[in-house]
Design an enzyme around this catalytic site. Structure first.
Site, short mmCIF file in Angstrom:
data_model
loop_
_atom_site.label_atom_id
_atom_site.label_comp_id
_atom_site.label_asym_id
_atom_site.label_seq_id
_atom_site.Cartn_x
_atom_site.Cartn_y
_atom_site.Cartn_z
N VAL A 1 80.25 53.14 25.58
CA VAL A 1 81.68 53.36 25.88
C VAL A 1 82.55 52.32 25.17
O VAL A 1 83.52 52.67 24.49
CB VAL A 1 81.92 53.31 27.41
CG1 VAL A 1 83.40 53.25 27.74
CG2 VAL A 1 81.28 54.53 28.07
N ASP B 1 80.77 41.20 23.51
CA ASP B 1 79.53 41.49 24.26
C ASP B 1 78.76 40.20 24.44
O ASP B 1 78.79 39.33 23.56
CB ASP B 1 78.67 42.53 23.53
CG ASP B 1 77.79 43.31 24.48
OD1 ASP B 1 78.09 44.50 24.75
OD2 ASP B 1 76.82 42.72 25.02
N PHE C 1 85.83 59.63 30.28
CA PHE C 1 85.18 60.93 30.46
C PHE C 1 84.40 61.38 29.23
O PHE C 1 83.99 62.53 29.14
CB PHE C 1 86.23 62.00 30.81
CG PHE C 1 86.98 61.69 32.07
CD1 PHE C 1 86.44 62.01 33.31
CD2 PHE C 1 88.21 61.04 32.04
CE1 PHE C 1 87.12 61.71 34.49
CE2 PHE C 1 88.89 60.74 33.20
CZ PHE C 1 88.35 61.07 34.43
N GLY D 1 68.35 74.92 32.72
CA GLY D 1 67.44 74.10 31.93
C GLY D 1 66.62 73.18 32.81
O GLY D 1 66.37 73.48 33.99
N GLY E 1 70.27 64.70 33.22
CA GLY E 1 69.69 63.35 33.17
C GLY E 1 70.71 62.44 32.53
O GLY E 1 71.92 62.70 32.61
N CYS F 1 74.51 58.63 33.15
CA CYS F 1 75.68 58.81 34.03
C CYS F 1 75.45 59.72 35.23
O CYS F 1 75.59 59.28 36.37
CB CYS F 1 76.86 59.33 33.21
SG CYS F 1 77.53 58.08 32.11
N LYS G 1 70.12 64.36 25.72
CA LYS G 1 70.87 65.53 25.26
C LYS G 1 70.92 65.48 23.74
O LYS G 1 70.58 64.44 23.16
CB LYS G 1 72.27 65.58 25.88
CG LYS G 1 73.13 64.38 25.49
CD LYS G 1 74.46 64.38 26.17
CE LYS G 1 75.36 65.42 25.57
NZ LYS G 1 76.77 65.25 25.94
N ARG H 1 68.04 56.91 28.03
CA ARG H 1 68.13 56.40 29.40
C ARG H 1 68.13 57.57 30.39
O ARG H 1 68.91 58.50 30.26
CB ARG H 1 69.42 55.57 29.59
CG ARG H 1 69.42 54.29 28.79
CD ARG H 1 70.73 53.52 28.97
NE ARG H 1 71.85 54.20 28.34
CZ ARG H 1 73.12 53.76 28.40
NH1 ARG H 1 73.41 52.66 29.07
NH2 ARG H 1 74.09 54.42 27.80
#
Ligand code: NAD
Length: 455
Positions: A12, A31, A153, A254, A258, A261, A321, A328
């Site tokens: 993000v 970071d 989002f 499907g 996962g 999020c 995906k 993750r």
């Protein structure tokens, strides 16, 4: 244009920082992972996201995007400081807010003048109040600041596009001064800004993700009824999804949802609601349906192969995906893990996630193939676990030649069952029944064996 700092340069934070720089703002991404910042400073991008690498490179060259491990430098520089650190789940499903609390203290320690502190991480309702309280407690008394909730989002795999062309921008704040600055940041984006109080903005994010997960579990429950009745869930999804009141998106049967999020956000929303004395059992059923998807799918593979021990199974897709390297909480990884535990020899291929998979324990127990075709060499079954579009374009005549037994288990309904049966495969999808041009045993006999050596 404004000076913006993003604390947390992951999926993000880095993408948001690059997009803000792209529209002309001056951005520092902070970071505390020194290796990550060193990588970024050397021109290498630690994650795969379509369009991100080019955007980062261009904006670094133009001097609008910088990286540091120094929170003080970032806070000093910025008019507005975004927080984009992890909010992982705890064992009971509630959110671990340690990272958020730590950043709030770190910001407070270096705060010298008025800043807007924006929470972009997904947090439980009322977290903004806690962040404000924490900064007030640790900052030099009298320094002014405002806290804003601006949930994100974006979808991994199309994060740049989602950030550049959002459906809406939610800004939760009770400060007109902060709201004016947020409008200024988002002015170049052609998207409606929905201004709310902080609590509503925080709640919108959990309510939105839970609703999307609910749609996925709903169609998966319908798929089970389709499997039992001989109906085709793809037709059913089209039939209900073309109703504008419902919409086709997120009605894809499907292996279930996962990723980093959905599972955590649904568990969090259940925990948040329970904490407020409101049981949300509907969402528990959403979770249960999701958990059943993989179990039922593995059972279909077991029913066909009888015993999984020593079977050579090819798996296409490991990321959670398509169009991302993120593994993750990937259902594909859970699937591979289960097959390995059952004693199967798994050879897997993924277009982008191979490097990330090598960081997981399961990588030592499977073979990673350099291409989809090499993955199916000598396989007794092919499992599609992630719907990368390029899998549909593979030469399936060649796939059939390379497999010992032509069994396809399509966990994402990516392929056309009729085409697969015409090519001589026995095809099993989700909610589409079993498709076979010939009995499984005959199909096994006609398949051309290539290699029987398990990987
Ligand atoms: P991530 O793990 O990819 O990135 C978080 C980064 O924060 C890491 O690089 C970590 O090193 C850094 N960090 C942690 N503590 C820090 C500190 N004190 N100072 C500086 N850096 C620190 O996580 P992500 O996927 O980007 O998610 C961040 C938040 O955004 C989460 O709350 C998540 O739920 C939410 N979110 C994620 C997505 C998504 O698709 N990944 C989408 C919307 C919202």
């Amino acid at each position: 244009m404004m000076n913006i700092t993003i604390i947390g340069s992951g999926y993000v934070g880095l993408t948001t920082g690059a997009c803000f720089a792209e529209i002309g703002h001056h951005v520092i991404c902070v970071d505390n992972d020194e290796a990550k910042i060193a990588k970024l400073l050397s021109g290498s991008i630690p994650i795969y996201e379509p369009g991100l690498e080019e955007m980062v490179t261009n904006n670094v060259s133009s001097g609008r995007l910088k990286f540091t491990t120094d929170t003080g430098e970032g806070v000093d520089f910025a008019d507005v400081v975004f927080i984009a650190v992890p909010t992982p789940p705890q064992p009971d499903g509630s959110v671990d807010l340690r990272f958020i609390e730590k950043v709030a203290r770190e910001i407070a320690a270096v705060l010298k003048d008025y800043k807007v502190i924006v929470d972009k991480s997904t947090v439980p309702v009322k977290t903004g109040e806690k962040v404000a309280e924490t900064i007030r407690r640790y900052a030099t008394p009298g320094i002014e600041f405002d806290v804003v909730s601006n949930p994100e989002f974006l979808r991994e795999g199309c994060a740049v596009e989602d950030l550049m062309k959002p459906d809406r921008i939610v800004v939760g704040t009770n400060s007109d001064r902060a709201l004016a600055l947020m409008h200024k940041i988002y002015e170049p984006f052609v998207a409606p800004v929905l201004a709310t109080d902080i609590n509503s903005a925080e709640l919108i994010k959990h309510a939105a993700n839970s609703f999307l997960a609910l749609k996925i579990s709903y169609i998966n429950a319908v798929a089970a009824v389709c499997d039992a009745s001989g109906a085709d869930v793809e037709k059913v999804a089209e039939g209900i999804g073309t109703d504008k009141r419902i919409g086709r998106a997120f009605l894809n049967a499907g292996l279930g949802y996962g990723g980093s999020c959905f599972p955590k956000d649904i568990a969090a929303f259940i925990a948040i609601s329970e904490d407020l004395g409101i049981p949300f059992d509907l969402l528990k059923e959403v979770q249960d349906i999701n958990a059943r998807q993989l179990k039922n799918f593995i059972k279909k593979i077991q029913d066909a192969l009888w015993v999984l021990q020593e079977k050579k199974i090819a798996v296409w897709g490991l990321s959670f995906k398509p169009d991302t390297d993120d593994v993750r909480c990937s259902v594909a990884i859970d699937l591979v893990d289960t097959l390995v535990k059952e004693g199967a020899h798994v050879t897997a291929y993924d277009p982008k996630a191979m490097e990330k998979v090598q960081e997981l324990d399961v990588s030592g127990k499977i073979t990673l193939a350099p291409s989809p075709l090499e993955a199916v060499d000598g396989a007794e079954a092919l499992v599609i676990a992630t719907e990368w579009p390029e899998f549909a374009a593979v030469d399936f005549e060649e796939v059939r030649k390379r497999m010992i037994t032509p069994l396809i288990f399509d966990g994402r309904n990516l392929l056309d069952p009729e085409r697969m049966t015409t090519l001589g495969f026995q095809y099993t999808g989700i909610g589409r029944g079993l498709h076979s041009s010939a009995p499984a045993a005959a199909a096994v006999e006609t398949a051309a064996p290539r290699s029987k050596t398990p990987a």
